[in-house]
Structures are given as structure tokens and as C-alpha cells.
Write a protein that holds these residues in place. Structure first.
Motif: not given
Length: 415
Positions: A47-51, A71-76, A85-90, A119-127
Motif C-alpha cells: 500500500i502507498q503511505l496514507g492508504q 504493528l511492528e516495523h522491520f528492515n529490508y 513505535k512513536t517514530e513510525y506510528l501516530t 482508525n480513531k486510535d491507530t491514526k496513521s503510519l508515519k514511514v
């Protein structure tokens, strides 16, 4: 001293391997997992960032159990990134899935869960980058997990599908050529900062990793590999449609009703030695639907679906498996085709929700190699869709971002 050093090296290697995240398979009572973006492609969506991202699944125990998501963020390489978490999740995660409904008017009871992000709690992915969505139960135990990828459209990715230049594979393989152009974004030292992932039909399990461009023209990186980016062309998927629970079709030969409905598919046979026949498919995907209700999510029945395969070729220690997005292209005991001496056929039975399904039979060799063409055959004109993901980590950066995404269909294959 040598023994201590060897033990230290072993522990370091073991720890680094353990950090690579793999998807956790769901238990038997979790069915019909759909993870998708803005399209109907299920599995490991891009998905594109923001979708938005949507997860659906059924719990056939049907007791309205509480499930939570993180939700967890990973390398290549699917090792955990250094981001907190606050760096990749709003917003917040580790929250209960509150959207669920019980099945209505079905023989098999189940609870259907639906989660949308944001959703109302997990607002967006930042990166951008690799992500994993994890589902946990009330005891904080991991029930299952699914990977997905988020890209930021910085670079332009042009993809072309070619026939193999190796005459041995010219009629059985498809080669992915592509270029990466970033006129407004400086890619420094691309041989070490850029990595590429190629998938066929949105299947991460058969992906190919490409690390270095062959050459550059200005800001454009050119990848025109042959063997390194070639895929088995395979054949179009087989299919069946169980939307009408009480009617036989061209694919369903017999129907029985005991506690649940049983659909017996017509016997399939090997297509490896037959001429290629174009039969439009949806590249292994599935769609839940029913004619017996208005809301397929909660009114579609679960059906015991019986598969039968006639095969005379020796397996030489390998295993035949069912293959498709219905379980995210996983091969395990549930997909194993077992030989029935009485019928002389390979058989399997799966509990599947009503809908339209693509599937095929594949051979898992004893050395672990997956041969998609053993039963289906390999034909260079087979329609497949290929996806190219471009990862970038600048010098000194703390994570791998995805800066480009491109796709192409082999319908336009050329020499």
C-alpha cells in the motif's frame, strides 16, 4: 579460550538468525484471513503511505473471543528496525478489535472480525517500509501474524516482462527487467544503499532479492538480469465457485449434506504435457461470496471441499501440495495431497468458506525446492503479475524505507 570464542560466535549467529521475523500461522479455528489494501488482492499487500489497510478473519469457535492487534516495523531483511513505535506510528496499537459480528443462518457458527487501519486510535503510519500486523488473544499470546509493505512514491519504477535469453528456458520462464528513476531524489552509492525485492502474484514466499543495479544512466538505475530475475512461468490457476451451496457446477461434481455441506470437485489431472490453454484467472486469489445471503462475511457457509488429483509421475521423495492465496501460499500438513491406494488418486479435504477460489498443485521436492510446474506445466505465455519494491537506506540512516513500487503483467511479454 578457543572453545569460548567459538561459543560466543555461535551465540551471535543464533541471535541474529532469531531476529529475522517470519509469519506465524493461524491455528485451525482461525479461517478465511483477508489482509488487503485498496484493491482486492489478499495476502501480503503493498500500500502507498496514507492508504488504508483492512484485515478480516473468522473464528469458527464462535464465542466472541477478544483479539488485539499490534504493528511492528522491520528492515529490508525482516529484522526489527531501530525505530521506536512513536517514530513510525501516530496513535496507539495493542488495542482490542471492536468490530465483529456473529454468523447468521449458517450451519457452521463463527465470529467474523474486521479491522481497518487507520482508525480513531491507530491514526496513521508515519514511514514507509516493511510492517507486520500481529493478532494476539486475551492472554497476550500471538495467534497469527501477516506481513505487509508500505511505500512512499519517490522513485519511478518501470517494469517489463521478457522471455528468457537462455534457450533452455525460453518457453518455460519469465524474466523481470526494470529500471529505477528518481529525478527529484538523489540516490547516493546505489550499490550499497538500494535493494530490490521482486514478487510474483503478490507472493512473498517465492520472491527474488536483487541487490545491485547492472549500470546507471544519469539518475536511472538499470536492472536487465536474466537468470537472476527469472521465475517459473507455471500455468493458469485452476478454479471453483461455491457461491451456490446447493448446486453443482463445471468444477463441482457432487454435493452432500451431513452436519455441513461437502463439495466434491471433479478429478484434476496433470497439465505438464498438455498444450497451453488460456483460462483467465485471478492469479491465485479468492473472493468470499454467497447467493444464499446479502452479507457474505457472516452469511457464507463453511464447506468441506474435496480435492482429487490423478498423477502418474514419480515424486522421488517429494510432496504434492495445494497452493493458493486461500492460506497465503503456505505449504503445511493441511495442504498435503495424500495418496489413496483404493482410488489411485491424491486426495485432500479443506474446510473453506463459500466463494470463488483459485488453486493449483505444486511439488515440494525433498531438497525444499518448490516446483510450480510439475503438475501444471510451465508456459512462457502464462499470465502472471509481477511486483518490484525498491528499498533505500541512506548513509547513516536507521531504517530501510521503500521509495518506489512498480508492477507489470506477462500478458505483454516480449523477447
Amino acid at each position: 579460550m578457543n572453545n569460548i570464542l567459538s561459543l560466543f560466535c555461535f551465540l551471535c549467529v543464533t541471535l541474529s538468525i532469531a531476529q529475522v521475523q517470519v509469519e506465524v500461522l493461524p491455528p485451525n479455528y482461525i479461517k478465511s484471513i483477508i489482509l488487503k489494501g485498496n484493491s482486492d488482492i489478499s495476502g501480503n499487500p503493498v500500500i502507498q503511505l496514507g492508504q488504508s489497510l483492512t484485515l478480516e478473519f473468522d473464528d469458527i469457535i464462535g464465542d466472541e473471543a477478544d483479539y488485539y492487534y499490534t504493528l511492528e516495523h522491520f528492515n529490508y531483511d525482516w529484522t526489527p528496525s531501530d525505530l521506536i513505535k512513536t517514530e513510525y506510528l501516530t496513535g496507539f496499537d495493542n488495542l482490542r478489535i471492536i468490530n465483529y459480528m456473529n454468523s447468521y443462518n449458517t450451519l457452521q457458527g463463527f465470529t467474523h472480525y474486521n479491522l481497518k487501519i487507520p482508525n480513531k486510535d491507530t491514526k496513521s503510519l508515519k514511514v514507509s517500509g516493511n510492517y507486520m500486523l500481529k493478532i494476539l488473544n486475551v492472554n497476550d499470546e500471538l495467534v497469527f501474524s501477516r506481513k505487509f509493505m508500505v511505500y512512499r512514491p519517490i522513485a519511478q519504477v518501470k517494469v517489463a516482462i521478457k522471455r528468457s535469453r537462455d534457450l533452455k528456458y525460453i518457453n518455460s520462464r519469465q524474466v523481470v527487467n526494470f529500471s529505477i528513476n528518481s529525478p527529484d531524489f538523489l540516490i547516493r552509492n546505489p550499490e550499497s544503499t538500494v535493494k530490490v525485492l521482486i514478487t510474483k502474484n503478490h507472493n512473498l514466499k517465492s520472491s527474488i532479492e536483487v541487490l545491485k543495479p547492472q549500470y546507471t544512466i544519469g539518475n536511472e538505475l538499470i536492472y536487465k538480469y536474466d537468470q537472476e530475475t527469472s521465475f517459473q512461468a507455471s500455468n493458469e490457476y485452476l478454479q471453483f465457485d461455491s457461491k451456490d451451496i446447493r448446486s453443482t457446477t463445471l468444477d463441482i461434481g457432487r454435493i452432500e449434506l451431513n452436519e455441513l455441506y461437502s463439495h466434491f470437485l471433479f478429478t484434476d489431472r496433470s497439465r505438464a504435457t498438455e498444450p497451453y490453454t488460456y483460462n483467465p484467472d485471478i492469479n491465485g486469489q479468492f473472493v468470499i461470496r454467497t447467493l444464499q445471503g446479502e452479507n457474505s462475511s457472516i452469511e457464507a457457509e463453511y464447506v468441506w471441499t474435496h480435492f482429487k488429483l490423478q498423477n502418474y509421475d514419480p515424486l522421488e521423495g517429494g510432496e504434492l501440495h495445494l497452493y493458493g492465496a486461500f492460506n497465503n501460499f503456505v505449504l503445511d500438513d493441511s495442504t498435503l495431497m495424500k495418496y489413496n491406494k483404493e482410488s489411485g488418486l491424491y486426495e485432500n479435504t479443506l474446510l473453506i468458506k463459500q466463494g470463488f477460489y483459485n488453486y493449483k498443485y505444486v511439488l515440494l521436492n525433498k531438497d525444499g525446492f518448490l516446483d510450480e510446474g510439475f503438475i501444471s506445466g510451465d508456459f512462457e505465455v502464462t499470465e502472471n503479475e509481477y511486483q518490484v519494491l525498491v528499498y533505500f537506506r541512506d548513509l547513516g540512516a536507521r531504517f530501510d524505507q521503500i521509495i518506489g513500487y512498480g508492477n507489470a503483467s506477462s500478458l505483454n511479454i516480449s523477447n
